[in-house]
Design an enzyme around this catalytic site. Structure first.
Site, short mmCIF file in Angstrom:
data_model
loop_
_atom_site.label_atom_id
_atom_site.label_comp_id
_atom_site.label_asym_id
_atom_site.label_seq_id
_atom_site.Cartn_x
_atom_site.Cartn_y
_atom_site.Cartn_z
N GLY A 168 0.61 -1.19 0.13
CA GLY A 168 0.19 0.10 -0.13
C GLY A 168 0.87 1.42 0.03
N GLN A 214 2.50 2.87 2.30
CA GLN A 214 4.27 2.64 2.64
C GLN A 214 4.94 1.56 2.00
OE1 GLN A 214 5.95 4.40 4.65
NE2 GLN A 214 4.52 6.04 5.25
N SER A 257 -3.02 -5.67 -5.52
CA SER A 257 -1.52 -4.90 -5.75
C SER A 257 -0.65 -5.66 -6.29
CB SER A 257 -1.20 -4.59 -4.31
OG SER A 257 -2.21 -3.66 -3.47
N HIS A 282 4.19 0.44 12.46
CA HIS A 282 3.60 1.08 13.53
C HIS A 282 3.59 0.05 14.79
CE1 HIS A 282 0.70 3.08 15.76
NE2 HIS A 282 -0.45 2.35 15.36
N GLY A 334 3.53 7.40 2.12
CA GLY A 334 4.48 6.56 1.31
C GLY A 334 4.77 7.34 0.01
N SER A 385 -4.60 38.13 9.34
CA SER A 385 -4.91 39.56 9.60
C SER A 385 -4.75 39.60 11.28
CB SER A 385 -6.30 39.94 9.34
OG SER A 385 -7.18 39.35 9.94
#
Length: 331
Positions: A27, A29, A54, A109, A135, A253
Site C-alpha cells: 500500500g 508505505q 496490488s 507502527h 508513502g 490579519s
C-alpha cells in the site's frame, strides 16, 4: 531529555544490504519501502496474497512478488506494512511458522507489539522504522535524493545489533537523510493513537462539523459555512505546517489573530482538556485497543454504521457540490 537524532553518517547501509528482506503489503508505505530498499541495493521481495489487487502493480514496478508465507520463509528480515487489524492473523498463519533465531521482525507502527497482538519468539530482533509522512512522499523524497524523517525503535535486541540494523534500514529508505528520531514502541503507539483520535482525525473533524452546524442553525447559507469552517482549513494548516502556529498568526490579519487568542480558549476549555486526558488514558491502559479488536472481530458493525452516517452528513453533500466548482481539484 533531548531527542536523540541519527543521520546518514550514523548508519551503515552494508548491514541491510547483507540481509534478505520481505516487505509484507504494497500500500502507501509498502510500495515506498520496497522500491527504495531495492534502489538501495537490498535483496527485497513483496509478500501479497494470491488474491491481492496490488500484485500486478508490484510486478509492474519490477519487484518479485510471492505469498506472505513464501516471503517470510525466504527472508531473514520481515517488515509488516499492512493495516493493524490484519496483523494478528497474518502473523500467526503466514509469518510465525517461518521465523528462525537470528531473524528480524520490523513494523511501521507499534500497535500490535504494544498491545500484545503479536508475541515474537525469543531469538528474533523486533524493531520499528516509521516514516512521518505518507508513502508517496517518502518515495518522492527518496528519488530526489532527500528523505522524510523517521521514528526508529527497538523492542527486542536479541542479536545485540538490532539498533544498527534498524538504522541501516532507515537509511535504505532515505530516513536518515532527514533524521531518525529514537523512540519506543510504547511512545510511538500511544502518541500516534492519541493524535489521531483527539486532534487530527477525531478532534479536528468534530470541530469543523460543529462550526458548520452552528452557522447553518443560525440561518447562514450552508455553502458559506462550508467555506469558512472547512475549505479554509487547508490555508491555515499549510501555514502551521510550514512555520508553526506562530507563522500562522503572523500571516493572518490582526483581526483574525486577536479573535483566535481571545475566543479559541473558549472552545477548547478545561472540560475539553479533561476529555483529552481520558482519551489518552484509554490509549495507555489498553481500553481503546481492546474495543478496536473486538469491533473488528465482530465484522466492524459499529465502524461501518458510523462510516455510512458520516458520508450522509450535510457538510459532505455541500462539499461535494462546491468542490465540483473548483477546477484545480480536478487535475
Amino acid at each position: 531529555m533531548a531527542a536523540q537524532m541519527y543521520y546518514d553518517d550514523d548508519a551503515d547501509l552494508n548491514i541491510i544490504q547483507g540481509r534478505t528482506v520481505a516487505v509484507i503489503g504494497y500500500g502507501s508505505q509498502g510500495h515506498a519501502h520496497a522500491l527504495s530498499l531495492r534502489d538501495s541495493g537490498v535483496d527485497v521481495r513483496v509478500g501479497l496474497p494470491e488474491s491481492s489487487k496490488s500484485r500486478a502493480k508490484a510486478e509492474e514496478d519490477g519487484l518479485r512478488v510471492v505469498t506472505p508465507a513464501e516471503a517470510a520463509q525466504e527472508a531473514d528480515l520481515i517488515m509488516i506494512l499492512v493495516p493493524d487489524h490484519i496483523h494478528r492473523d497474518l502473523y500467526a498463519n503466514e509469518i510465525a511458522p517461518h521465523l528462525n533465531e537470528g531473524d528480524a521482525l520490523f513494523f511501521g507502527h507499534g500497535f500490535s507489539i504494544r498491545y500484545g497482538l503479536i508475541t515474537p519468539p525469543e531469538g528474533v530482533d523486533v524493531a520499528m522504522v516509521a516514516p512521518k509522512g505518507p508513502g508517496h512522499l517518502v518515495r518522492r523524497q527518496f528519488e530526489a535524493g532527500r528523505g522524510v524523517p523517521v521514528l526508529v525503535a527497538v523492542e527486542k535486541d536479541a542479536s545485540g545489533s538490532a539498533w544498527d540494523l534498524a538504522l541501516s534500514y532507515a537509511k535504505a529508505i532515505g530516513g536518515t537523510r532527514a533524521g531518525a528520531l529514537k523512540t519506543t514502541f510504547k511512545e510511538e503507539t500511544e502518541t500516534d493513537l492519541f493524535g489521531e483520535q483527539a486532534v487530527l482525525c477525531g478532534g479536528v473533524s468534530e470541530l469543523i462539523k460543529a462550526g458548520f452546524a452552528t452557522l447553518v442553525e443560525a440561518g447562514y447559507q450552508p455553502e458559506v459555512a462550508y467555506f469558512e469552517c472547512l475549505h479554509e482549513m487547508k490555508l491555515i494548516v499549510d501555514l502551521m505546517y510550514e512555520g508553526g502556529i506562530s507563522k500562522m498568526y503572523w500571516s493572518v490579519s490582526d483581526n483574525a489573530e486577536y479573535g483566535g487568542y481571545t475566543r479559541g480558549p473558549r472552545v477548547i476549555t478545561e472540560s475539553t482538556r479533561e476529555e483529552m486526558r481520558k482519551i489518552l488514558q484509554e490509549v495507555q491502559d489498553g481500553t481503546y485497543a481492546k474495543e478496536l479488536v473486538e469491533e473488528f472481530d465482530k465484522g466492524r458493525p459499529n465502524f461501518l454504521k458510523r462510516r455510512e452516517a458520516e458520508q450522509g452528513e450535510q457538510i459532505e453533500k455541500v462539499g461535494t457540490e462546491l468542490r465540483s466548482l473548483m477546477s484545480w481539484l480536478k487535475n
